[in-house]
Design a protein around this motif. Structure first.
Motif, PDB file in Angstrom:
ATOM      1  N   ILE A   1       0.865  -1.170   0.000  1.00 36.44           N
ATOM      2  CA  ILE A   1       0.000   0.000   0.000  1.00 36.44           C
ATOM      3  C   ILE A   1       0.904   1.222   0.000  1.00 36.44           C
ATOM      4  CG2 ILE A   1      -1.777   1.232   1.292  1.00 36.44           C
ATOM      5  CD1 ILE A   1      -2.479  -1.559   2.528  1.00 36.44           C
ATOM      6  N   THR A   2       0.619   2.169  -0.881  1.00 39.86           N
ATOM      7  CA  THR A   2       1.486   3.333  -1.006  1.00 39.86           C
ATOM      8  C   THR A   2       1.115   4.433  -0.022  1.00 39.86           C
ATOM      9  OG1 THR A   2       0.122   4.484  -2.644  1.00 39.86           O
ATOM     10  CG2 THR A   2       1.725   2.864  -3.480  1.00 39.86           C
ATOM     11  N   GLU A   3       2.065   5.299   0.214  1.00 41.60           N
ATOM     12  CA  GLU A   3       1.844   6.450   1.082  1.00 41.60           C
ATOM     13  C   GLU A   3       0.717   7.324   0.526  1.00 41.60           C
ATOM     14  OE1 GLU A   3       4.327  10.262   2.865  1.00 41.60           O
ATOM     15  OE2 GLU A   3       5.416   8.645   1.900  1.00 41.60           O
ATOM     16  N   ASN A   4       0.661   7.478  -0.795  1.00 42.51           N
ATOM     17  CA  ASN A   4      -0.390   8.293  -1.408  1.00 42.51           C
ATOM     18  C   ASN A   4      -1.775   7.704  -1.173  1.00 42.51           C
ATOM     19  OD1 ASN A   4       1.286  10.297  -2.360  1.00 42.51           O
ATOM     20  ND2 ASN A   4       1.586   9.327  -4.341  1.00 42.51           N
ATOM     21  N   GLN A   5      -1.899   6.376  -1.235  1.00 41.67           N
ATOM     22  CA  GLN A   5      -3.189   5.743  -0.975  1.00 41.67           C
ATOM     23  C   GLN A   5      -3.652   6.026   0.450  1.00 41.67           C
ATOM     24  OE1 GLN A   5      -1.809   1.794  -2.238  1.00 41.67           O
ATOM     25  NE2 GLN A   5      -3.613   1.686  -3.562  1.00 41.67           N
ATOM     26  N   ILE A   6      -2.735   5.946   1.394  1.00 36.81           N
ATOM     27  CA  ILE A   6      -3.067   6.191   2.794  1.00 36.81           C
ATOM     28  C   ILE A   6      -3.427   7.656   3.003  1.00 36.81           C
ATOM     29  CG2 ILE A   6      -2.137   6.240   5.142  1.00 36.81           C
ATOM     30  CD1 ILE A   6      -0.589   3.674   4.371  1.00 36.81           C
ATOM     31  N   LYS A   7      -2.669   8.557   2.392  1.00 37.58           N
ATOM     32  CA  LYS A   7      -2.958   9.983   2.518  1.00 37.58           C
ATOM     33  C   LYS A   7      -4.327  10.319   1.936  1.00 37.58           C
ATOM     34  CE  LYS A   7       1.657  11.971   2.653  1.00 37.58           C
ATOM     35  NZ  LYS A   7       2.628  12.808   1.934  1.00 37.58           N
ATOM     36  N   ARG A   8      -4.658   9.705   0.811  1.00 37.44           N
ATOM     37  CA  ARG A   8      -5.956   9.949   0.179  1.00 37.44           C
ATOM     38  C   ARG A   8      -7.092   9.503   1.110  1.00 37.44           C
ATOM     39  NH1 ARG A   8      -5.681   6.988  -4.881  1.00 37.44           N
ATOM     40  NH2 ARG A   8      -3.632   7.815  -4.710  1.00 37.44           N
ATOM     41  N   LEU A   9      -6.928   8.332   1.689  1.00 37.96           N
ATOM     42  CA  LEU A   9      -7.930   7.832   2.638  1.00 37.96           C
ATOM     43  C   LEU A   9      -8.012   8.723   3.870  1.00 37.96           C
ATOM     44  CD1 LEU A   9      -7.706   3.966   2.914  1.00 37.96           C
ATOM     45  CD2 LEU A   9      -9.745   5.315   2.533  1.00 37.96           C
ATOM     46  N   ALA A  10      -6.870   9.038   4.446  1.00 41.01           N
ATOM     47  CA  ALA A  10      -6.839   9.851   5.660  1.00 41.01           C
ATOM     48  C   ALA A  10      -7.429  11.236   5.409  1.00 41.01           C
ATOM     49  CB  ALA A  10      -5.407   9.971   6.173  1.00 41.01           C
ATOM     50  N   GLY A  11      -7.210  11.771   4.221  1.00 35.57           N
ATOM     51  CA  GLY A  11      -7.745  13.087   3.885  1.00 35.57           C
ATOM     52  C   GLY A  11      -9.258  13.116   3.826  1.00 35.57           C
ATOM     53  N   SER A  12      -9.858  11.959   3.629  1.00 37.57           N
ATOM     54  CA  SER A  12     -11.319  11.908   3.542  1.00 37.57           C
ATOM     55  C   SER A  12     -11.976  11.713   4.902  1.00 37.57           C
ATOM     56  CB  SER A  12     -11.748  10.780   2.606  1.00 37.57           C
ATOM     57  OG  SER A  12     -11.488   9.518   3.185  1.00 37.57           O
ATOM     58  N   VAL A  13     -11.169  11.452   5.926  1.00 38.33           N
ATOM     59  CA  VAL A  13     -11.707  11.187   7.264  1.00 38.33           C
ATOM     60  C   VAL A  13     -11.858  12.494   8.034  1.00 38.33           C
ATOM     61  CG1 VAL A  13     -11.300  10.005   9.461  1.00 38.33           C
ATOM     62  CG2 VAL A  13     -10.662   8.909   7.311  1.00 38.33           C
ATOM     63  N   LYS A  14     -13.047  12.688   8.560  1.00 35.47           N
ATOM     64  CA  LYS A  14     -13.360  13.852   9.386  1.00 35.47           C
ATOM     65  C   LYS A  14     -13.695  13.336  10.789  1.00 35.47           C
ATOM     66  CE  LYS A  14     -13.691  16.516   5.637  1.00 35.47           C
ATOM     67  NZ  LYS A  14     -12.678  15.942   4.831  1.00 35.47           N
ATOM     68  N   PRO A  15     -13.653  14.195  11.800  1.00 37.42           N
ATOM     69  CA  PRO A  15     -14.031  13.741  13.146  1.00 37.42           C
ATOM     70  C   PRO A  15     -15.422  13.100  13.171  1.00 37.42           C
ATOM     71  CG  PRO A  15     -12.966  15.862  13.298  1.00 37.42           C
ATOM     72  CD  PRO A  15     -13.143  15.561  11.820  1.00 37.42           C
ATOM     73  N   SER A  16     -16.319  13.606  12.353  1.00 35.07           N
ATOM     74  CA  SER A  16     -17.684  13.057  12.327  1.00 35.07           C
ATOM     75  C   SER A  16     -17.720  11.641  11.756  1.00 35.07           C
ATOM     76  CB  SER A  16     -18.602  13.962  11.507  1.00 35.07           C
ATOM     77  OG  SER A  16     -18.164  14.023  10.159  1.00 35.07           O
ATOM     78  N   THR A  17     -16.690  11.253  10.990  1.00 31.44           N
ATOM     79  CA  THR A  17     -16.645   9.916  10.399  1.00 31.44           C
ATOM     80  C   THR A  17     -16.697   8.847  11.477  1.00 31.44           C
ATOM     81  OG1 THR A  17     -15.338  10.752   8.544  1.00 31.44           O
ATOM     82  CG2 THR A  17     -15.334   8.368   8.883  1.00 31.44           C
ATOM     83  N   LEU A  18     -16.001   9.083  12.572  1.00 32.39           N
ATOM     84  CA  LEU A  18     -15.948   8.094  13.646  1.00 32.39           C
ATOM     85  C   LEU A  18     -17.195   8.126  14.513  1.00 32.39           C
ATOM     86  CD1 LEU A  18     -12.207   8.374  14.733  1.00 32.39           C
ATOM     87  CD2 LEU A  18     -13.250   6.853  13.054  1.00 32.39           C
TER      88      LEU A  18
END
Length: 92
Positions: A22-39
């Motif tokens: 898994i690439t760093e870019n894939q993780i960054k893309r996923l992490a960028g879509s996560v907001k506090p409300s996601t959890l």
């Protein structure tokens, strides 16, 4: 993780656990879509789990999704603290 660079040791651990590359870019893309409300939203959390499984190319059962959702809810983790989430995930 505030310097916008994903720690290499975390990336290596994720790849070892997943048995995938898994690439760093894939993780960054996923992490960028996560907001506090996601959890806080079960529907959004379920969607995030499915996205992570897709990136890792790992099958995830409904039972596993239920277990993860339950663990996140019970953790009482501050949804603004993504580093705590990463640490919790690294222990699994």
């Amino acid at each position: 993780m505030s310097n916008n660079k994903f720690p290499k040791d975390a990336l290596n651990k994720i790849n070892r656990k997943a048995g995938k590359n898994i690439t760093e870019n894939q993780i960054k893309r996923l992490a960028g879509s996560v907001k506090p409300s996601t959890l806080q939203s079960e529907a959004q959390l379920r969607q995030l789990i499915k996205q992570v499984a897709s990136v890792a190319k790992l099958p995830v059962t409904e039972s596993t999704i239920n277990d993860i959702v339950s663990a996140v809810k019970k953790s009482g983790m501050n949804p603004n603290n993504m580093e705590a989430l990463m640490k919790m995930m690294m222990k699994k």
